[in-house]
Write a protein that holds these residues in place. Structure first.
Motif, PDB file in Angstrom:
ATOM      1  N   GLU A 169      37.899  40.319  36.503  1.00  0.00           N
ATOM      2  CA  GLU A 169      37.573  41.691  37.294  1.00  0.00           C
ATOM      3  C   GLU A 169      36.753  41.482  38.395  1.00  0.00           C
ATOM      4  OE1 GLU A 169      36.731  44.963  35.246  1.00  0.00           O
ATOM      5  OE2 GLU A 169      38.304  44.709  33.722  1.00  0.00           O
ATOM      6  N   ASN A 197      36.616  42.412  44.939  1.00  0.00           N
ATOM      7  CA  ASN A 197      36.590  43.165  43.585  1.00  0.00           C
ATOM      8  C   ASN A 197      37.612  44.315  43.840  1.00  0.00           C
ATOM      9  OD1 ASN A 197      35.120  41.268  42.453  1.00  0.00           O
ATOM     10  ND2 ASN A 197      33.271  42.413  42.896  1.00  0.00           N
ATOM     11  N   PHE A 240      42.622  36.614  40.295  1.00  0.00           N
ATOM     12  CA  PHE A 240      43.730  37.180  39.711  1.00  0.00           C
ATOM     13  C   PHE A 240      44.299  36.396  38.825  1.00  0.00           C
ATOM     14  CE2 PHE A 240      48.352  37.794  40.489  1.00  0.00           C
ATOM     15  CZ  PHE A 240      48.391  39.122  40.225  1.00  0.00           C
ATOM     16  N   GLY A 291      42.637  36.302  35.507  1.00  0.00           N
ATOM     17  CA  GLY A 291      42.512  37.727  34.684  1.00  0.00           C
ATOM     18  C   GLY A 291      41.072  38.165  34.974  1.00  0.00           C
ATOM     19  N   LEU A 326      41.168  43.276  43.587  1.00  0.00           N
ATOM     20  CA  LEU A 326      41.574  43.044  42.124  1.00  0.00           C
ATOM     21  C   LEU A 326      41.986  44.378  41.303  1.00  0.00           C
ATOM     22  CD1 LEU A 326      39.056  40.067  41.253  1.00  0.00           C
ATOM     23  CD2 LEU A 326      41.397  40.063  41.793  1.00  0.00           C
ATOM     24  N   LYS A 327      40.840  45.375  41.535  1.00  0.00           N
ATOM     25  CA  LYS A 327      41.136  46.670  41.057  1.00  0.00           C
ATOM     26  C   LYS A 327      42.464  47.221  41.409  1.00  0.00           C
ATOM     27  CE  LYS A 327      38.606  50.734  39.536  1.00  0.00           C
ATOM     28  NZ  LYS A 327      38.330  52.043  40.344  1.00  0.00           N
ATOM     29  N   PHE A 346      45.181  45.672  42.348  1.00  0.00           N
ATOM     30  CA  PHE A 346      46.076  44.726  41.489  1.00  0.00           C
ATOM     31  C   PHE A 346      46.346  45.551  40.027  1.00  0.00           C
ATOM     32  CE2 PHE A 346      45.402  40.939  44.093  1.00  0.00           C
ATOM     33  CZ  PHE A 346      46.792  41.208  44.938  1.00  0.00           C
ATOM     34  N   ARG A 347      45.225  45.774  39.368  1.00  0.00           N
ATOM     35  CA  ARG A 347      45.302  46.310  37.748  1.00  0.00           C
ATOM     36  C   ARG A 347      46.051  47.565  37.911  1.00  0.00           C
ATOM     37  NH1 ARG A 347      40.057  44.437  38.011  1.00  0.00           N
ATOM     38  NH2 ARG A 347      39.063  46.422  37.906  1.00  0.00           N
ATOM     39  N   GLU A 348      45.680  48.451  39.022  1.00  0.00           N
ATOM     40  CA  GLU A 348      46.291  49.667  39.266  1.00  0.00           C
ATOM     41  C   GLU A 348      47.806  49.852  39.658  1.00  0.00           C
ATOM     42  OE1 GLU A 348      41.685  51.839  40.098  1.00  0.00           O
ATOM     43  OE2 GLU A 348      43.464  51.654  41.765  1.00  0.00           O
TER      44      GLU A 348
END
Lengths: 379, 379
Positions: free
Chosen positions: B262, B286, B257, B260, B289-290, B292-294
């Motif tokens: 993925e 993973n 995280f 940065g 982490l996705k 977190f991005r969304e």
């Protein structure tokens, strides 16, 4: 607030801990009606002697009632009241919460108890939550495992050399003088807290029998008073038959019951695996005997062997309890109950509490390469 | 029943355990409305991928949300979601119950898991309740204390020599072939079960932040999906910021995280006192982490020293948790949250689970004759 001696009937207007005659006092009967609410404290608001303070709560009560297959063979409907999911993993939390609520209201800055196990951890935890000092008097024999589970809450743990039974009365007297509210096993507010078990059972089923592991007699008295209050309030049609269960190796109440006596006698050289109910001179013993005379009921003893077997049977249903909590199930087979009756057994505390004395089951060894064979091969 | 890969998006009509790409699958989003009911399974009936079978329940879920003073200094409103009062004393029971309900419905006669701690005990208990065989694969390092708490339920406990991470995937493959339903850490039904934590929180407060001890990522994903489903169903106005908390000594998700990335990378030589979240290569890493991005969120690491301190602070409020469960509180001080926000920290498992590693607090000695002095004297 009115209290009455369970034995001599003398009345008190202030919340004394025991009658001058030495026997336990209890609050007069409460009457009321149920309300909508999330917690048992809210739903049975009319029935508590002190305002339950949510700020002091750790979320005790409202435990699951689970249908068990262990009654199938006997032709009865068996339910397990799982008190192991209370905040310190025993039923004691219900009583401690009310007793702490009382102590805070009365302005006490310190509380205490005499206990080596469940009650010690419970009082230590609730004192911490309330920001009160806790004086926990434990016996010389207290194991490291049990002391850890108490001292973690930051209590002042004092290991006392001397007669443990005498300590019960001495702590009450000293507490009064020193401003420490000792909430021992059958403290009147503690007993009131246990009524919640009966209230919750009655919300779900109409029990014919309730099996109660019995040590000091505090839990038995609380459960009895709970059902009596529901009955006098017109909320249930009949009071179930209450069954006190004791370990053969320490059964002063059942012995007196069997001999038709009104008074218990000290049980010499107690010895049982069920340490949580190993009280040779239960302070509410005479009060329990009186309840038997007034409302019927049964007193049953079980051997350590039967307890260990019942503990394993409960675990085979997914419920891991401490030995004392398995006594109800151990008693079941001796009772010869009529077919079809509803029976509740109270599971008083978690098996994790006495893990050091629990046996290690079979563990197989396997390499990751041989995993398939290991899984297929049914040990 | 439709499942979708969390990473590549591939869809499945049958309840596979993982996508062909190796990443976890998840059920599509559920929409619905709440009902009146005693259990979270009833109240959020629309949101489960399988009919929760009351016969298989041990009374999991519906745990207390407790107001804590530990947020006062920081100017925040802190709540503790006490998952230690589940039937096997950890949050795992919520997921195990749904996964077992699924396994029974599909006709499996045996279930399994790869775990040394909370999940092992949970699967063993629920398998016992359902009358299924349980294959519990534990690591070589499993302590006697932990093995006892699993074997008591009558499970087939197999200590496996070899790479523990590989065991996760190997057990799924072998299970498929041998008819054993392995419900490992991020099993899709397990993840669905954890949504109940979010549902219950939302019934009581509107949280701004939720602190989640994170190991495999299964709990994090479940809590996230729970809030997302409430939001898309119009039952809450906003989704809280989710904070994954890991131990510094084993923080593969937080490291990725921060950098940065993925994809997580294996965390070499993990070492932390918080064994329950010591997963060097989390299978849902993973997927977290996705998320977190969304949907934003934070990942925070805490040292063993900070964990031990937080564990003691929680005990001083009456809540004794295992080290991993204290990570949320340990993280709190590092977060610099805005004043007045509502924060929930999830207490995942009981302190009794790791009692052997807990320190023994101070214990004083006293004779009954000197009791008065001992009580007055404040250690």
């Amino acid at each position: 607030m009115k209290l009455r001696c369970t034995i001599c009937g003398r009345e008190y207007d202030r919340p004394v801990q025991r009658c001058e005659c030495g026997e336990p006092v209890e609050f007069e009967l409460f009457h009321g009606k149920p309300y909508i609410g999330k917690t048992v404290w809210e739903r049975f608001y009319d029935f508590w002697p002190v305002e339950p303070d949510p700020e002091l709560s750790l979320g005790e009560g409202d435990t699951p009632l689970i249908r068990s297959k262990l009654g199938n063979e006997l032709g009865i409907k068996l339910y397990l009241k799982n008190e192991t999911v209370n905040p310190t993993w025993s039923f004691k939390d219900r009583g401690t919460f009310l007793a702490i609520s009382h102590a805070v209201k009365e302005g006490y800055k310190a509380v205490g108890t005499v206990s080596t196990g469940n009650m010690a951890a419970s009082v230590a935890a609730y004192a911490a939550k309330a920001g009160l000092k806790a004086k926990i008097l434990v016996s010389e024999e207290a194991s490291k495992e049990k002391l850890k589970a108490v001292s973690v809450y930051g209590a002042d743990v004092i290991r006392v050399k001397g007669d443990y039974g005498r300590l019960y009365f001495k702590s009450l007297k000293l507490g009064e003088r020193l401003g420490v509210y000792f909430m021992n096993s059958d403290n009147p507010l503690r007993v009131e807290g246990y009524k919640g078990i009966s209230f919750e059972i009655a919300e779900e089923i109409t029990p014919d029998y309730v099996l109660i592991p019995t040590s000091s007699g505090g839990l038995f008295r609380g459960v009895a008073k709970g059902f009596i209050e529901l009955f006098v309030s017109g909320l249930i049609d009949r009071i179930p038959t209450l069954v006190a269960v004791q370990a053969e190796g320490c059964s002063p109440i059942c012995r007196a019951f069997k001999e038709g006596k009104e008074r218990i006698e000290r049980f010499e050289s107690p010895k049982t695996i069920a340490h949580a109910i190993e009280n040779p001179y239960p302070p509410s013993g005479n009060a329990v005997l009186k309840l038997f005379r007034e409302m019927g009921g049964l007193c049953v003893t079980v051997s350590d062997e039967e307890i260990i077997k019942a503990q394993a049977e409960l675990a085979r249903e997914g419920l891991f309890v401490q030995p004392s909590s398995a006594t109800g199930i151990a008693a079941l087979k001796k009772l010869n109950l009529p077919e079809g009756v509803n029976v509740v057994s109270i599971l008083t505390g978690s098996g994790l509490k006495a893990l050091s004395t629990a046996p290690l089951g079979k563990v197989r060894e396997c390499s990751i390469e041989k995993l398939r064979e290991c899984i297929e091969n049914n040990s």
